[in-house]
Design an enzyme around this catalytic site. Structure first.
Site, mmCIF file in Angstrom:
data_model
loop_
_atom_site.group_PDB
_atom_site.id
_atom_site.type_symbol
_atom_site.label_atom_id
_atom_site.label_comp_id
_atom_site.label_asym_id
_atom_site.label_seq_id
_atom_site.Cartn_x
_atom_site.Cartn_y
_atom_site.Cartn_z
ATOM 1 N N LYS A 1 0.852 -1.198 0.000
ATOM 2 C CA LYS A 1 0.000 0.000 0.000
ATOM 3 C C LYS A 1 0.887 1.247 0.000
ATOM 4 O O LYS A 1 1.619 1.494 0.951
ATOM 5 C CB LYS A 1 -0.894 0.041 1.241
ATOM 6 C CG LYS A 1 -1.963 1.125 1.101
ATOM 7 C CD LYS A 1 -2.640 1.493 2.395
ATOM 8 C CE LYS A 1 -1.956 2.582 3.150
ATOM 9 N NZ LYS A 1 -1.909 3.900 2.490
ATOM 10 N N GLU B 1 10.878 1.647 9.548
ATOM 11 C CA GLU B 1 11.727 2.812 9.237
ATOM 12 C C GLU B 1 10.919 4.041 9.568
ATOM 13 O O GLU B 1 9.953 4.359 8.860
ATOM 14 C CB GLU B 1 12.101 2.817 7.749
ATOM 15 C CG GLU B 1 12.965 1.660 7.304
ATOM 16 C CD GLU B 1 14.328 1.671 7.962
ATOM 17 O OE1 GLU B 1 14.745 2.726 8.466
ATOM 18 O OE2 GLU B 1 14.967 0.609 7.999
ATOM 19 N N CYS C 1 13.065 12.053 5.433
ATOM 20 C CA CYS C 1 13.322 11.629 6.818
ATOM 21 C C CYS C 1 14.760 11.897 7.222
ATOM 22 O O CYS C 1 15.058 12.024 8.397
ATOM 23 C CB CYS C 1 12.988 10.151 6.967
ATOM 24 S SG CYS C 1 13.851 9.121 5.764
ATOM 25 N N GLU D 1 9.644 16.003 15.301
ATOM 26 C CA GLU D 1 9.870 16.017 13.849
ATOM 27 C C GLU D 1 8.876 16.978 13.187
ATOM 28 O O GLU D 1 7.667 16.848 13.380
ATOM 29 C CB GLU D 1 9.676 14.609 13.273
ATOM 30 C CG GLU D 1 10.039 14.537 11.809
ATOM 31 C CD GLU D 1 9.772 13.165 11.194
ATOM 32 O OE1 GLU D 1 8.692 12.601 11.426
ATOM 33 O OE2 GLU D 1 10.646 12.669 10.457
HETATM 34 P P1 NDP Z 1 2.538 7.874 8.041
HETATM 35 O O1 NDP Z 1 3.071 7.121 9.191
HETATM 36 O O2 NDP Z 1 1.390 8.769 8.260
HETATM 37 O O3 NDP Z 1 2.106 6.904 6.855
HETATM 38 C C1 NDP Z 1 2.986 5.959 6.268
HETATM 39 C C2 NDP Z 1 2.157 4.898 5.589
HETATM 40 O O4 NDP Z 1 1.451 4.149 6.571
HETATM 41 C C3 NDP Z 1 1.103 5.448 4.645
HETATM 42 O O5 NDP Z 1 0.937 4.570 3.560
HETATM 43 C C4 NDP Z 1 -0.111 5.449 5.542
HETATM 44 O O6 NDP Z 1 -1.303 5.488 4.812
HETATM 45 C C5 NDP Z 1 0.063 4.147 6.274
HETATM 46 N N1 NDP Z 1 -0.662 4.006 7.528
HETATM 47 C C6 NDP Z 1 -1.174 4.962 8.336
HETATM 48 N N2 NDP Z 1 -1.807 4.401 9.405
HETATM 49 C C7 NDP Z 1 -1.670 3.057 9.264
HETATM 50 C C8 NDP Z 1 -2.092 1.928 10.040
HETATM 51 N N3 NDP Z 1 -2.773 2.058 11.166
HETATM 52 N N4 NDP Z 1 -1.788 0.694 9.600
HETATM 53 C C9 NDP Z 1 -1.078 0.528 8.464
HETATM 54 N N5 NDP Z 1 -0.668 1.552 7.681
HETATM 55 C C10 NDP Z 1 -0.943 2.799 8.076
HETATM 56 O O7 NDP Z 1 3.790 8.659 7.438
HETATM 57 P P2 NDP Z 1 3.763 9.721 6.284
HETATM 58 O O8 NDP Z 1 3.193 9.113 5.042
HETATM 59 O O9 NDP Z 1 3.190 10.970 6.827
HETATM 60 O O10 NDP Z 1 5.335 9.908 6.013
HETATM 61 C C11 NDP Z 1 6.113 10.774 6.719
HETATM 62 C C12 NDP Z 1 6.851 10.066 7.834
HETATM 63 O O11 NDP Z 1 7.622 9.004 7.306
HETATM 64 C C13 NDP Z 1 7.838 10.970 8.544
HETATM 65 O O12 NDP Z 1 7.744 10.757 9.937
HETATM 66 C C14 NDP Z 1 9.179 10.498 8.033
HETATM 67 O O13 NDP Z 1 10.252 10.747 8.908
HETATM 68 C C15 NDP Z 1 8.937 9.042 7.860
HETATM 69 N N6 NDP Z 1 9.889 8.481 6.911
HETATM 70 C C16 NDP Z 1 10.873 7.652 7.375
HETATM 71 C C17 NDP Z 1 11.849 7.171 6.520
HETATM 72 C C18 NDP Z 1 12.918 6.252 6.986
HETATM 73 O O14 NDP Z 1 13.569 5.641 6.147
HETATM 74 N N7 NDP Z 1 13.139 6.112 8.278
HETATM 75 C C19 NDP Z 1 11.856 7.530 5.095
HETATM 76 C C20 NDP Z 1 10.760 8.401 4.722
HETATM 77 C C21 NDP Z 1 9.825 8.849 5.606
HETATM 78 P P3 NDP Z 1 -2.016 6.923 4.534
HETATM 79 O O15 NDP Z 1 -1.037 7.788 3.859
HETATM 80 O O16 NDP Z 1 -3.133 6.558 3.699
HETATM 81 O O17 NDP Z 1 -2.408 7.419 5.879
#
Ligand code: NDP
Length: 480
Positions: free
Chosen positions: A173, A248, A282, A384
């Protein structure tokens, strides 16, 4: 209006509920496509398809699996312009960045893991002359891959490629905020001849479609990149089911500038590490720590460099900073700038929304923002923000720099700038981050383990670690 469709069992399909969500182009602030609002029924169908495809895919000679994945990489390279434009529109990032970073890295991910799998080996241990033990690694089964919006195709393929190369089948997803390149990717998978059911892409929101993937009992591993709060929720669901987990998560990365650095280079790269992709990476360095004797000179030059960055239409050449991903996110980041003011911070440049003339007049643009005058313990320096906002703080000693660096609950990455070799090694060893860049930033060798410490994550991706993650391990002990 274009409708994105789920990719299940080798074909596109509408969500079973018939419900769709709006997909915004953040640079114009309007809906430009629809995406499936998938639920547990769609996930369940996708898991069934992945289960059915698993025996053949996992038993396929690795050379053939590798060839299909490399064909997909070739198609990404062929369609780089189309994909880069789609990603820029979907996400708000400058087209030039999507073209030079995101899309090339997506095909590199596929090639890296497709060829890596050809050379994957395991260990053997002889117990004197009595026995030989060998480690047998076999593909896990159905893996769930969930990725965020900031580097959409780059991070989507970073998860999906090692899973497929290792012989797993996948239900994935992408973020609902930037789903377009994953949809185009599904077209390329069909064209490349990826057998049906091997990869299934279910679009929708995290708490519904994402949660259904995590909860599904037949999905036995979850590879997740996203925020720390979501990571905790996923771990809470998956841990009692004893699923394999790779998380991550977020970061609050220090960028340490020692007075003996190559200042010109440190300034140039620090502008990139602060504001690339609107600060929505990130690994961006959001806390700049500068040795006191260099502090005033650095701040002056850094602010001058920041003022030169062009905020504008992501599709226009010369744009450095595009739109933030959504209105909600713009409000969240602006809220942190207000918080910084309340905490006593001084905004040296930026801080305001930008109204870009022309077609982007209603887009979600924000000035790159530099804040000083805050201590390391305040919320602005602890949480963050994930936008084009950095703080700069002075430090006295090397020990102070290490202390400030380690003072948050995160531990994803750090950069340090010094010409003193011994100091570079000494400080690197003391900083609690999964990756330390010395005199550089975002320089990645895909063979190295990648991941965060503390609340920045669990497990390591990249290189053999990622291929190992998607395998079951057993030791076979043969008595001689
Ligand atoms: P989110 O945690 O909001 O979402 C990440 C993914 O998880 C999306 O596809 C989201 O769907 C999905 N999701 C949300 N809730 C659930 C759940 N309960 N169960 C399963 N999946 C779920 O992050 P963001 O998309 O806002 O991304 C930004 C964040 O990602 C920042 O904190 C950043 O630091 C981190 N990040 C970390 C990286 C790393 O390598 N450590 C690299 C890049 C980003 P939906 O969008 O539909 O809500």
């Amino acid at each position: 209006m274009e409708k994105i469709l789920n990719y299940v069992n080798g074909a596109w399909q509408e969500p079973r509920s018939g419900m769709y969500l709006d997909n915004y182009d953040p640079s114009i602030g309007s809906v430009y496509s629809l995406i499936p609002d998938s639920d547990a029924n769609d996930v369940s169908e996708a898991v069934t398809a992945a289960l059915d495809a698993f025996p053949d895919w996992s038993a396929m000679p690795v050379e053939r699996r590798s060839a299909v994945l490399q064909r997909i990489a070739d198609l990404i390279d062929r369609d780089i312009d189309l994909l880069a434009r789609a990603e820029s529109i979907d996400n708000g990032k400058p087209l030039s960045l999507a073209r030079s970073l995101d899309i090339p890295r997506a095909s590199a991910n596929l090639r890296f893991f497709a060829t890596g799998a050809l050379h994957f080996s395991s260990e053997a241990h002889t117990t004197g002359t009595d026995a030989v033990n060998y480690t047998l690694r076999t593909p896990l089964g159905v893996a769930g891959c969930i990725s965020p919006w900031n580097l959409p195709l780059y991070l989507f393929t970073w998860k999906v490629a090692p899973a497929l190369a290792a012989g797993c089948t996948v239900v994935a997803k992408p973020s609902e905020l930037s789903p377009m390149t994953a949809y185009i990717f599904s077209k390329l998978c069909i064209e490349a001849g990826l057998p049906r059911g091997v990869l299934n892409i279910v679009h929708g929101i995290g708490p519904k479609a994402g949660q259904a993937i995590v909860e599904h009992p037949e999905v036995i591993a979850i590879s997740f990149t996203g925020g720390t709060v979501t990571g905790k929720k996923i771990a809470t669901t998956a841990a009692p089911m004893f699923k394999k987990l790779s998380l991550e998560l977020g970061g609050k990365n220090p960028n340490i500038i020692f007075a003996d650095c190559d200042l010109e280079r440190a300034l140039d790269i620090s502008l990139q590490s602060s504001f690339s992709n609107q600060g929505e990476i990130c690994l961006c360095g959001s806390r700049i720590l500068v040795e006191k004797s260099l502090y005033n000179q650095f701040v002056e030059a850094f602010v001058a460099g920041t003022k030169k960055l062009k905020v504008g239409d992501p599709l226009e050449e010369g744009t450095d900073i595009g739109a933030l991903i959504s209105e909600n996110h713009l409000n969240k980041v602006s809220g942190y700038i207000d918080l910084a003011r309340q905490e006593g911070g001084q905004i040296l440049t930026g801080g305001k929304r930008v109204i870009v003339k022309g077609r982007c007049a209603h887009g979600y643009f924000l000035e790159p923002t530099v804040i000083v005058g805050l201590d390391s313990e305040c919320r602005t320096n602890q949480e963050e923000i994930f936008g084009p906002v950095v703080t700069i703080m002075p430090f006295d000693t090397e020990m102070d720099a290490v202390h400030f660096s380690n003072s948050t609950s995160y531990g994803l990455s750090a950069s340090l700038w010094t010409e003193n070799l011994k100091r570079a090694h000494r400080v690197s060893a003391q900083i609690k981050s999964g990756i330390i860049w010395v005199n550089c930033w975002l320089f990645r060798d895909l063979r190295t383990p990648f991941g965060g410490m503390k609340q920045s994550g669990l497990g390591r991706e990249g290189g053999w670690e990622a291929l190992k993650f998607f395998t079951d391990v057993k030791n076979v002990c043969v008595r001689l």
